[in-house]
Design a protein around this motif. Structure first.
Motif, mmCIF file in Angstrom:
data_model
loop_
_atom_site.group_PDB
_atom_site.id
_atom_site.type_symbol
_atom_site.label_atom_id
_atom_site.label_comp_id
_atom_site.label_asym_id
_atom_site.label_seq_id
_atom_site.Cartn_x
_atom_site.Cartn_y
_atom_site.Cartn_z
ATOM 1 N N SER A 108 -13.979 -2.546 -3.033
ATOM 2 C CA SER A 108 -14.689 -3.115 -3.619
ATOM 3 C C SER A 108 -13.509 -4.721 -3.227
ATOM 4 O O SER A 108 -13.763 -5.855 -4.065
ATOM 5 N N ASP A 109 -12.266 -3.860 -2.756
ATOM 6 C CA ASP A 109 -11.577 -4.535 -2.322
ATOM 7 C C ASP A 109 -11.373 -5.102 -0.739
ATOM 8 O O ASP A 109 -10.880 -5.837 -0.634
ATOM 9 N N VAL A 110 -12.285 -5.467 -0.224
ATOM 10 C CA VAL A 110 -12.971 -5.350 1.364
ATOM 11 C C VAL A 110 -13.766 -6.833 0.966
ATOM 12 O O VAL A 110 -14.595 -6.259 0.628
ATOM 13 N N LYS A 111 -13.655 -7.691 1.897
ATOM 14 C CA LYS A 111 -15.422 -8.866 1.575
ATOM 15 C C LYS A 111 -15.280 -9.176 3.352
ATOM 16 O O LYS A 111 -14.581 -8.555 3.624
ATOM 17 N N SER A 135 -11.895 -9.606 5.194
ATOM 18 C CA SER A 135 -10.779 -9.775 4.799
ATOM 19 C C SER A 135 -10.246 -8.838 3.903
ATOM 20 O O SER A 135 -10.635 -8.270 3.159
ATOM 21 N N ILE A 136 -9.483 -9.035 3.918
ATOM 22 C CA ILE A 136 -8.671 -7.402 2.785
ATOM 23 C C ILE A 136 -6.901 -7.695 2.177
ATOM 24 O O ILE A 136 -6.605 -8.874 2.693
ATOM 25 N N PRO A 137 -7.116 -7.619 0.307
ATOM 26 C CA PRO A 137 -5.817 -8.211 0.408
ATOM 27 C C PRO A 137 -4.810 -7.792 0.878
ATOM 28 O O PRO A 137 -4.648 -5.664 0.508
ATOM 29 N N SER A 141 4.959 -8.093 -2.863
ATOM 30 C CA SER A 141 5.715 -9.075 -4.964
ATOM 31 C C SER A 141 5.214 -9.816 -5.595
ATOM 32 O O SER A 141 5.430 -9.405 -6.206
ATOM 33 N N ASP A 142 4.872 -10.880 -4.698
ATOM 34 C CA ASP A 142 4.418 -12.119 -5.147
ATOM 35 C C ASP A 142 2.703 -11.997 -5.565
ATOM 36 O O ASP A 142 2.527 -13.218 -6.510
ATOM 37 N N GLY A 143 1.598 -10.518 -5.441
ATOM 38 C CA GLY A 143 0.615 -11.018 -5.415
ATOM 39 C C GLY A 143 0.203 -10.724 -3.813
ATOM 40 O O GLY A 143 0.737 -10.492 -2.797
ATOM 41 N N PRO A 144 -1.372 -10.845 -4.182
ATOM 42 C CA PRO A 144 -2.420 -10.649 -3.198
ATOM 43 C C PRO A 144 -2.139 -11.690 -1.712
ATOM 44 O O PRO A 144 -2.372 -12.689 -2.660
ATOM 45 N N VAL A 145 -2.353 -10.924 -0.654
ATOM 46 C CA VAL A 145 -2.625 -12.324 0.582
ATOM 47 C C VAL A 145 -3.939 -11.556 1.041
ATOM 48 O O VAL A 145 -4.395 -10.709 1.884
ATOM 49 N N GLU A 146 -4.317 -12.587 1.538
ATOM 50 C CA GLU A 146 -6.033 -12.104 2.012
ATOM 51 C C GLU A 146 -5.876 -12.234 3.264
ATOM 52 O O GLU A 146 -5.316 -13.632 3.829
ATOM 53 N N THR A 147 -6.269 -11.254 4.553
ATOM 54 C CA THR A 147 -6.041 -11.160 5.671
ATOM 55 C C THR A 147 -7.219 -10.663 5.870
ATOM 56 O O THR A 147 -7.584 -9.609 5.721
#
Length: 235
Positions: A108-111, A135-137, A141-147
């Motif tokens: 679900s979290d992999v685009k 793209s994977i989050p 600490s400040d939230g997800p970053v798509e990479t």
């Protein structure tokens, strides 16, 4: 495009980017390991032989940007390059390639951003592999970053051929003699035939195992029925 969190703006930008890509490799690597373990648990079979991961070297990044006509900047690196973080999944059979790709796609979290199926459509030199850019989050600490991560899925035979082709490419700087290119293409055809033979053999083995299991189940059921009859007569 991956956005660097504000809290990291005062830190060396290159180190921050590499930290993100290394974290992405760990994230996707853990997912793949869990999926493989689950498949082993449910089906008593490991579709994955082994996994390799790597971060593209600074020299390779610079060469690729220049080759594609882009100015060498961090922004262009993040915008135009999809294979800075790469993971390669090696499996035994071609059927496993699509099975693994589907398992990754269902996360679900992999685009899935890009798919290049070089198995259905090999490169002119014979190269075969299944490529996915995802793209994977990365949960900071400040939230997800798509990479972005590039995933290559191939059989053992495909990987052996690709490794040889890679060495030849860099040995001759992309200008190998024609007879070597022809020999390499012939090897690719042999690899394709080998993969098809091995897949067919594996399916035949599975059919034999299923027949044996059915025969054993029937024998056990017959023995159970006979035991019940003996018990009924004795009773």
């Amino acid at each position: 495009m991956m956005t660097i969190p504000k809290k990291y703006e005062q830190i060396d930008e290159w180190k921050t980017v590499m930290f993100m890509f290394n974290s992405a490799l760990k994230e996707i690597g853990t997912k793949i390991e869990i999926l493989n373990n689950e498949f082993q648990h449910v089906h008593n079979y490991n579709p994955i032989e082994h996994v390799k991961s790597r971060i593209k070297s600074p020299e390779s990044i610079v060469k690729k940007l220049k080759r594609e006509g882009h100015e060498v900047t961090i922004e262009n690196m993040l915008l135009y390059l999809n294979d800075i973080a790469g993971i390669r999944i090696i499996c035994s059979f071609t059927s496993d390639i699509y099975r693994i790709a589907d398992m990754i796609r269902r996360q679900s979290d992999v685009k899935v951003l890009i798919i290049k199926n070089y198995i259905a459509n090999p490169k002119p030199n014979g190269y075969k592999s299944y490529h996915m850019v995802v793209s994977i989050p990365i949960f900071l600490s400040d939230g997800p970053v798509e990479t972005k991560v590039e995933i290559q899925i191939r059989t053992i035979a495909m990987d052996f051929w690709a490794s040889l082709e890679h060495k030849i490419y860099y040995k001759f700087e992309g200008n190998a003699p024609e007879y070597i290119k022809a020999e390499l293409k012939e090897c690719a055809d042999i690899v394709d035939m080998l993969d098809a033979k091995m897949l067919s053999l594996n399916e035949a083995i599975r059919e034999v195992e299923e027949e044996q299991n059915r025969a054993e189940e029937m024998a056990a059921e017959t023995e159970r029925q006979l035991a019940e009859k003996r018990q009924s007569r004795n009773g």
